[in-house]
Design an enzyme around this catalytic site. Structure first.
Site, short mmCIF file in Angstrom:
data_model
loop_
_atom_site.label_atom_id
_atom_site.label_comp_id
_atom_site.label_asym_id
_atom_site.label_seq_id
_atom_site.Cartn_x
_atom_site.Cartn_y
_atom_site.Cartn_z
N ARG A 169 26.91 17.46 -38.02
CA ARG A 169 25.12 17.91 -38.53
C ARG A 169 24.68 16.53 -38.26
O ARG A 169 23.73 16.49 -39.58
CB ARG A 169 24.85 18.00 -40.02
N SER A 245 22.67 26.12 -45.77
CA SER A 245 23.26 25.26 -46.80
C SER A 245 22.05 23.55 -46.99
O SER A 245 21.71 23.31 -45.93
CB SER A 245 24.66 24.49 -45.94
N GLU A 341 21.62 18.01 -46.06
CA GLU A 341 21.58 18.59 -44.99
C GLU A 341 20.20 18.62 -44.28
O GLU A 341 19.44 18.41 -43.77
CB GLU A 341 21.93 20.05 -45.07
P1 FAD Z 1 12.53 22.84 -38.51
O1 FAD Z 1 13.25 23.11 -40.32
O2 FAD Z 1 11.58 23.05 -38.43
O3 FAD Z 1 13.21 21.17 -38.34
C1 FAD Z 1 14.47 19.98 -38.59
C2 FAD Z 1 13.99 19.28 -37.99
O4 FAD Z 1 13.78 19.03 -36.65
C3 FAD Z 1 12.95 18.22 -39.19
O5 FAD Z 1 12.96 16.79 -38.72
C4 FAD Z 1 12.01 18.62 -37.59
O6 FAD Z 1 11.37 17.82 -37.80
C5 FAD Z 1 13.00 17.88 -36.32
N1 FAD Z 1 12.38 19.08 -35.29
C6 FAD Z 1 11.93 20.33 -35.25
N2 FAD Z 1 11.84 20.42 -33.62
C7 FAD Z 1 12.20 19.29 -32.80
C8 FAD Z 1 11.56 18.96 -31.65
N3 FAD Z 1 12.04 19.92 -30.72
N4 FAD Z 1 11.90 17.85 -31.16
C9 FAD Z 1 11.84 16.77 -32.17
N5 FAD Z 1 12.11 17.05 -33.24
C10 FAD Z 1 12.03 18.50 -34.07
N6 FAD Z 1 22.69 25.57 -39.46
C11 FAD Z 1 23.71 25.21 -38.99
O7 FAD Z 1 23.94 24.16 -37.93
N7 FAD Z 1 24.36 25.77 -39.34
C12 FAD Z 1 24.66 26.64 -39.76
O8 FAD Z 1 25.18 27.83 -39.80
C13 FAD Z 1 23.37 27.33 -40.35
N8 FAD Z 1 22.84 28.28 -40.92
C14 FAD Z 1 21.98 28.47 -41.59
C15 FAD Z 1 21.42 29.48 -42.11
C16 FAD Z 1 20.01 29.87 -43.07
C17 FAD Z 1 19.95 31.57 -43.76
C18 FAD Z 1 18.81 28.85 -42.64
C19 FAD Z 1 17.71 29.33 -42.83
C20 FAD Z 1 19.17 27.89 -41.81
C21 FAD Z 1 20.40 27.57 -41.38
N9 FAD Z 1 21.07 26.61 -40.56
C22 FAD Z 1 22.22 26.75 -39.84
C23 FAD Z 1 19.61 25.38 -40.19
C24 FAD Z 1 18.94 25.51 -39.22
O9 FAD Z 1 18.68 26.46 -39.14
C25 FAD Z 1 18.78 24.74 -38.20
O10 FAD Z 1 18.47 23.32 -38.88
C26 FAD Z 1 18.48 24.83 -36.89
O11 FAD Z 1 18.80 24.25 -36.18
C27 FAD Z 1 16.69 24.33 -37.37
O12 FAD Z 1 15.88 24.64 -36.99
P2 FAD Z 1 14.40 24.63 -36.65
O13 FAD Z 1 13.55 24.71 -36.06
O14 FAD Z 1 13.47 25.71 -37.78
O15 FAD Z 1 14.07 23.08 -37.33
N1 EPU Z 2 33.17 28.22 -50.74
C1 EPU Z 2 33.06 28.63 -52.84
N2 EPU Z 2 32.82 28.65 -53.21
C2 EPU Z 2 30.88 28.77 -52.38
C3 EPU Z 2 30.35 28.23 -51.35
C4 EPU Z 2 32.09 27.97 -50.31
O1 EPU Z 2 34.34 28.23 -53.23
O2 EPU Z 2 30.24 29.66 -53.05
C5 EPU Z 2 34.58 27.96 -50.12
C6 EPU Z 2 34.95 29.10 -49.74
O3 EPU Z 2 36.61 28.38 -49.84
C7 EPU Z 2 35.03 28.88 -47.98
C8 EPU Z 2 35.00 27.40 -47.69
O4 EPU Z 2 34.17 26.86 -49.39
O5 EPU Z 2 36.14 29.32 -47.57
C9 EPU Z 2 33.65 27.40 -47.32
O6 EPU Z 2 32.65 28.31 -47.04
P1 EPU Z 2 31.84 29.30 -45.78
O7 EPU Z 2 33.25 30.09 -44.96
O8 EPU Z 2 31.18 29.74 -46.12
O9 EPU Z 2 31.28 27.47 -44.76
P2 EPU Z 2 30.20 26.74 -45.37
O10 EPU Z 2 31.56 24.76 -45.37
O11 EPU Z 2 29.69 26.37 -46.52
C10 EPU Z 2 29.46 25.30 -42.96
C11 EPU Z 2 28.25 25.45 -42.95
C12 EPU Z 2 27.49 26.48 -42.65
C13 EPU Z 2 27.90 27.65 -40.95
C14 EPU Z 2 29.74 27.89 -42.58
C15 EPU Z 2 30.27 28.73 -41.21
C16 EPU Z 2 28.07 23.30 -43.89
C17 EPU Z 2 26.75 22.66 -44.80
N3 EPU Z 2 27.90 24.23 -44.18
O12 EPU Z 2 29.35 26.43 -44.83
O13 EPU Z 2 26.31 26.01 -41.82
O14 EPU Z 2 27.36 28.86 -41.19
O15 EPU Z 2 30.03 26.90 -42.21
O16 EPU Z 2 30.80 27.84 -40.53
O17 EPU Z 2 28.60 22.44 -43.37
C18 EPU Z 2 23.63 25.05 -42.26
O18 EPU Z 2 24.49 24.31 -41.91
O19 EPU Z 2 22.87 25.35 -42.81
C19 EPU Z 2 24.87 26.31 -42.87
C20 EPU Z 2 24.89 27.43 -43.39
#
Ligand code: FAD
Ligand code: EPU
Length: 346
Positions: A169, A245, A341
């Protein structure tokens, strides 16, 4: 009349432009669909010495208050195959492309490497900022290079994977180069003969449930499995405001993890480096009693404690206060610091 990309508008609500659904205004707001639009709009902001914020899908930001500068919303389009050899294809995508559209394009063409990253919200251009990751894969695994514009002088720059300093991240764009560049294009190298990655246990379980035979798993099967898992666990921002997250999973030295595991046998951790373990912050937050708990208009989600949600009408400060209370209880109970994050825009 349709709005031109180069229009700069005043006092625009950002509610529809951030997945937390926080209702703040941008003093100035514009959309750009090309580098030339961008340069033009940057010039306006530079001439007026406005602060600038680049926004993609707004799925990883939290606005604390109205934004007094110029918000530039990225809509640079285009996906194209630019090179190939017997094993790989190089795919270039405009940074305003919706990330999941790029994943679906790759899945449709049976190119492997990003199927585990299906359904991550947001734009292609934000992917490198925090090196998006999920289900055992990170963007860095297929990343080839990116193009960006330097905000201070409009100069075009190219970064290789090595120059991006990708981490969990994390990247150089969240550190030394924070707020200095606008990513305009990303090139990935995808596999023509993909190696399926089901190392993350739940994927195999889901594939099994879907009736997919273990020796015959396609890129599309993995993508479908990931989509099903994500839909079952993560709240849909169009229904319940959130930014995924809220916190990162903290990394601790292995001996510290062993000591904590002795005190809390249920604690979940994953080997991270040879010397460190990544702890599941969601487990610690749940242990502290926050999972599903609501405080006014905000709360920790009932199925995923790491995700903070806006039940409607929340202010940025409500989320920030909740996050502070959660961090404090995790620190008091476990002695572990958890950091956001999500990018908090002050
Ligand atoms: P924004 O929110 O618009 O911007 C994020 C940051 O990046 C800001 O600081 C912005 O200024 C900067 N930025 C954006 N675009 C550019 C650009 N072109 N050039 C320079 N800077 C820029 N993230 C994960 O890693 N794994 C996940 O599994 C994951 N699951 C998610 C699930 C949900 C339901 C949600 C809501 C979010 C999740 N995220 C996850 C977080 C998010 O989707 C990612 O961080 C994604 O890359 C953000 O993209 P965005 O275009 O919305 O960025
Ligand atoms: N867990 C709990 N309680 C909860 C949530 C999680 O006990 O409420 C424990 C469970 O044991 C589970 C473990 O945490 O096995 C891991 O949970 P999960 O697989 O849902 O993943 P996470 O660590 O909570 C991370 C990323 C997610 C990504 C998933 C799958 C981060 C900060 N988050 O979540 O990314 O989708 O793994 O790879 O690393 C994001 O970055 O926004 C995001 C959603």
């Amino acid at each position: 009349m349709t709005e031109k990309f180069t229009d700069i508008r005043e006092n625009i609500s950002l509610k529809a432009y951030n997945t937390f659904g926080i209702d703040v205004n941008a003093r100035y707001f514009s959309r750009f669909g090309s580098e030339s639009d961008l340069i033009h709009q940057l010039k306006f902001a530079t001439d007026t010495s406005l602060a600038k914020l680049i926004l993609g899908g707004g799925s990883n930001v939290l606005f604390e208050r109205d934004y007094e500068g110029l918000v530039l919303r990225n809509e640079i389009p285009g996906i194209s195959l630019i090179q190939e050899d017997s094993k790989h294809v190089w795919v270039s995508a405009g940074s305003g492309v919706v990330w999941n559209d790029l994943v679906m394009w790759a899945v449709k063409h049976k190119f492997g490497g990003i199927e585990n990253l299906s359904l991550i919200p947001g734009s292609v251009g934000a992917g490198p900022i925090q090196n998006i990751g999920a289900y055992g894969v990170e963007l860095k695994d297929t990343f080839w290079q990116l193009e960006a514009i330097r905000i201070e002088n409009g100069e075009k720059v190219i970064f290789s994977a090595e120059q991006c300093h990708f981490g969990y991240r994390d990247s150089i764009f969240k550190q030394q180069l924070k707020g200095k560049l606008i990513i305009t294009k990303v090139v990935l190298r995808l596999d023509k003969d993909p190696t399926i990655n089901t190392s993350y246990g739940v994927i195999e379980k889901e594939l099994n449930f879907m009736g997919v035979k273990a020796n015959n798993v396609s890129v599309k099967d993995v993508s479908d499995a990931v989509i099903r898992i994500r839909k079952s666990k993560l709240p849909d921002p169009s229904v319940l405001g959130n930014a995924g997250s809220f916190f990162k999973n903290p990394e601790v030295p292995n001996d510290r993890y062993s000591e904590l595991k002795g005190r809390y046998p249920g604690l979940v951790g994953y080997p991270f480096t040879p010397d460190t373990t990544k702890i599941a912050a969601g487990w610690m937050i749940e242990y502290c009693g926050w999972k599903g708990k609501r405080v006014g208009a905000v709360g920790s989600h009932k199925d995923q404690a790491l995700v903070l949600v806006n039940y409607g009408g929340a202010k940025g400060i409500d989320v920030i206060n909740l996050a502070a209370a959660i961090s404090k209880s995790v620190l008091d109970e476990f002695g572990v610091v958890i950091s956001p994050e999500v990018n908090i825009i002050r």
